[in-house]
Design an enzyme around this catalytic site. Structure first.
Site, mmCIF file in Angstrom:
data_model
loop_
_atom_site.group_PDB
_atom_site.id
_atom_site.type_symbol
_atom_site.label_atom_id
_atom_site.label_comp_id
_atom_site.label_asym_id
_atom_site.label_seq_id
_atom_site.Cartn_x
_atom_site.Cartn_y
_atom_site.Cartn_z
ATOM 1 N N THR A 138 2.919 0.640 1.151
ATOM 2 C CA THR A 138 2.408 0.578 2.530
ATOM 3 C C THR A 138 2.985 -0.703 3.147
ATOM 4 O O THR A 138 4.091 -0.677 3.671
ATOM 5 C CB THR A 138 0.861 0.586 2.561
ATOM 6 N N LYS A 171 1.247 -0.128 -6.351
ATOM 7 C CA LYS A 171 1.364 -0.611 -4.969
ATOM 8 C C LYS A 171 0.203 -1.559 -4.679
ATOM 9 O O LYS A 171 -0.871 -1.446 -5.288
ATOM 10 C CB LYS A 171 1.352 0.528 -3.962
ATOM 11 N N THR A 219 -6.892 -2.037 -2.447
ATOM 12 C CA THR A 219 -6.175 -0.879 -1.915
ATOM 13 C C THR A 219 -4.918 -0.759 -2.717
ATOM 14 O O THR A 219 -3.816 -0.954 -2.266
ATOM 15 C CB THR A 219 -5.818 -0.981 -0.444
ATOM 16 N N GLU A 242 0.362 -9.912 1.161
ATOM 17 C CA GLU A 242 0.776 -9.957 2.567
ATOM 18 C C GLU A 242 0.931 -11.393 3.079
ATOM 19 O O GLU A 242 -0.032 -12.143 3.133
ATOM 20 C CB GLU A 242 -0.228 -9.194 3.425
ATOM 21 N N ASN A 297 -2.087 -8.475 9.682
ATOM 22 C CA ASN A 297 -3.311 -7.692 9.637
ATOM 23 C C ASN A 297 -4.022 -7.568 10.974
ATOM 24 O O ASN A 297 -5.133 -7.053 11.046
ATOM 25 C CB ASN A 297 -4.261 -8.255 8.572
#
Lengths: 409, 409
Positions: free
Chosen positions: A159, A185, A196, A284, A406
């Site tokens: 993602t 992932k 996630t 991230e 985000n």
């Protein structure tokens, strides 16, 4: 979380979920993602495999989690179908029907039962799956299955990941080579108790279900459940381990009594820890990977509480981003953690250099500590001197880039 | 946390900690801060005042917290001395001695006992106090005491605050005007159970100690303990309330049985809530103030758990910064909160507009919800439909600017 390979464990080049015998995989662009990137992965075992799966403990569980949990409970498994670009979470009865249909469509393509197929989804929450696209995608993925398709499958799960995560190792058991490999992932919503995050691990070892499940529980606790990027856990997290026995057709299934069982366990742990570390390194917007080692806590539970409080404090994480040691913020986080602390006993080390002694600053110059915090990766050891509880936790800094990433979807 | 003023409560223009009779204050630049800004505040009562104080529950407690807790326990209080620019936390025995000396120096200047002086510090952790500068500063502040010095004292407590926080109200009790007013500082480390936050409230009401303490506990829970900026609680947080009785010399002390006791309680709550809201509005780098109202939780404790999980999720806070409703992240946070949740019962409203029904998206257009999330301030109401538990919590978004501000000191 420091991963030192065992001398009897060989790391395979470009290893993945298809490194073990008898597994195939595919990753294709079905059209779920607006970006037109790959978004549908399929992993199959030529024969029905033993399965151990660990799912999110979030009370809000995505439809695929509910379906996979049911399918994994009793039977063996032939395939895992996974899409990115849509989480199929908070989608009610329709979402559950869609997740079931994904297993049915895959089963039809593969000539097995729908109950032998697990399903995973990752992406935005609350949007119905585009089923015509999904159906076509599964068929296309089935047609593309390949014994070396593991890395492409890893790409199709991404993602906000910036690179595909895959790894495999080989050991020898009873004179036969046995392989364990996986793909994962991560990126956002990474935190203990499954984020996630999807991880699929395969092995051609022969192992009975109960033993496999115990191994997986133990390894997950020491890998995927000991990492954090942003402290959020998600509705879709899943770790699935498949063991098809293809490498040990003439051997007895592995049990805890087997002389080489510790080697197998170590290899599984190494695969999971490596995939975990890749997830954190690709967190991230991060610029630092920080290992928090808490020692001397009153209990292991206290050690975990202390490590988590430090490892998820936004103030602590911001200071790392600024390459500022600011150990006062660590003391503060220890103080509000629910772990037992005696301020005047606390010691804090940066890569072994003591910054805090008896809860106060040491004689080490701030410049020297600052140099360590400027590195891409460093270890903070916190000694509480209250007992024998230990816990190791892998976390990251918090950056402006994380916020930027985000703000939108 | 929405503050509607009671008709019998008058808000005073430019009110502060010196609005009540018999209080004086000063704020001066002692030279603790490198910026040369004001960094030393002194608040005094002409007569010894009843005191109620609430301190951080962090296990790592700054030296001034330890000293003030001891001084506030039994006796009455004549003064509060507070410095910014240095937290005097994690400073060991020397820090404790320094905090005590601060009360002694102030006592000498004011002609009272050291035990009648409370002390507070805020700023960076782990650095010894510059005592020569501090001693001079206290003397200078004592010389500058003024019956209208409250706002200047508020300025002297600021760290990363961008404006001074002060407020006061007046009510009538038994025919005499009674005033309640306060000053506060906030900005970072703001979270329930006291953050790096100082708040001083004074009143000229006559009230016995036990009643005052009960009032303060109740009001703190509904104000300073119901706000969050970054989820960190600090080593120094303190709320001090002084009641000197100067307005009610001929009246009986207030008790819970007094007909107008509810009015006094309401006025105190209003002062504390207003100061709390000012702290959140001045949160580091924020662009949004968001009120989370959880209703229908199984218990009040569950309502609080749910509100806190949502209100401190970095992913939720980032999405607000991006003006993205992304209610899926709220569902996710509710799911991992320890509050009991039934996904299919959850309703979520943005300023009254229903976005989630039965745990799934409603028919409301995302554009309409997006318009609400674009506002500077909005209310999210979450109904769990499991009981009567309610909790209201005031929080903010998380911005790139917050990270930038917290990278350095």
């Amino acid at each position: 979380m420091s991963i030192s390979s065992h001398p009897q464990i060989t790391v395979l080049k470009n290893g993945s979920v298809t490194s073990a015998r008898g597994f195939r995989a595919a990753g294709i662009a079905a059209g779920i993602k607006k970006t037109k990137g790959k978004d549908m992965a399929l992993i199959t075992s030529d024969v029905a495999a033993e399965v151990a799966a660990v799912f999110t403990v979030n009370q809000v569980q995505a439809a695929p989690v509910k379906v996979s949990r049911e399918h994994a409970r009793t039977g063996k498994v032939r395939a895992v179908v996974a899409n990115s670009g849509n989480a199929n979470a908070c989608t009610g009865v329709a979402g559950l029907r869609d997740a079931k249909e994904m297993t049915e469509v895959a089963a039809k393509e593969l000539g097995c039962k729908a109950k032998e197929v697990l399903v995973c989804s990752t992406g935005r929450i609350g949007i119905p799956l585009p089923m015509p696209v999904i159906r076509r995608g599964i068929k296309e993925a089935a047609a593309a299955l390949d014994p070396s398709g593991g890395v492409v499958a890893a790409e199709a799960m991404m993602t906000s990941d910036t690179f595909a995560k895959h790894y495999a190792v080989r050991i020898e058991l009873d004179g036969v080579p046995v392989t364990l490999g996986g793909i994962a992932k991560g990126a956002g919503m990474i935190h203990p108790d499954m984020a996630t995050m999807l991880a699929f691990v395969t092995t051609d070892a022969r192992i009975d279900r109960a033993t496999l499940r115990a191994c997986v529980d133990e390894c997950v606790e020491q890998s995927f459940n000991s990492i954090s990027v942003d402290g959020d856990t998600s509705t879709n997290d899943t770790v699935i381990v498949l063991a098809n026995g293809a490498a040990m057709t003439n051997n007895q299934p592995l049990t805890r009594k087997h002389a080489q069982f510790p080697l197998f366990l170590q290899a599984l742990r190494q695969v999971m820890r490596h995939l975990s570390r890749l997830i954190v390194e690709d967190g991230e917007g991060i610029t630092k990977v920080v290992e928090i080692v808490v020692k001397g806590a009153a209990t292991r539970k206290d050690a975990k509480l202390a490590a988590l409080a430090v490892g998820k404090s936004t103030l602590v994480k911001c200071s790392w981003c600024g390459e500022d040691p600011n150990w006062g913020r660590l003391m503060d986080a220890l103080g509000y953690s629910k772990a037992k602390i005696r301020e005047e006993m606390v010691e804090i080390f940066y890569n072994g250099l003591q910054a805090v002694v008896n809860g106060q600053r040491s004689k080490a110059s701030e410049a020297r500590i600052r140099k360590i915090v400027a590195k891409r990766s460093f270890i903070i050891t916190i000694h509480l001197h209250l007992g024998a509880g230990e816990y190791t936790f892998l976390t990251t800094d918090l950056t402006e880039q994380y916020v930027t990433l985000n703000k939108g979807e």
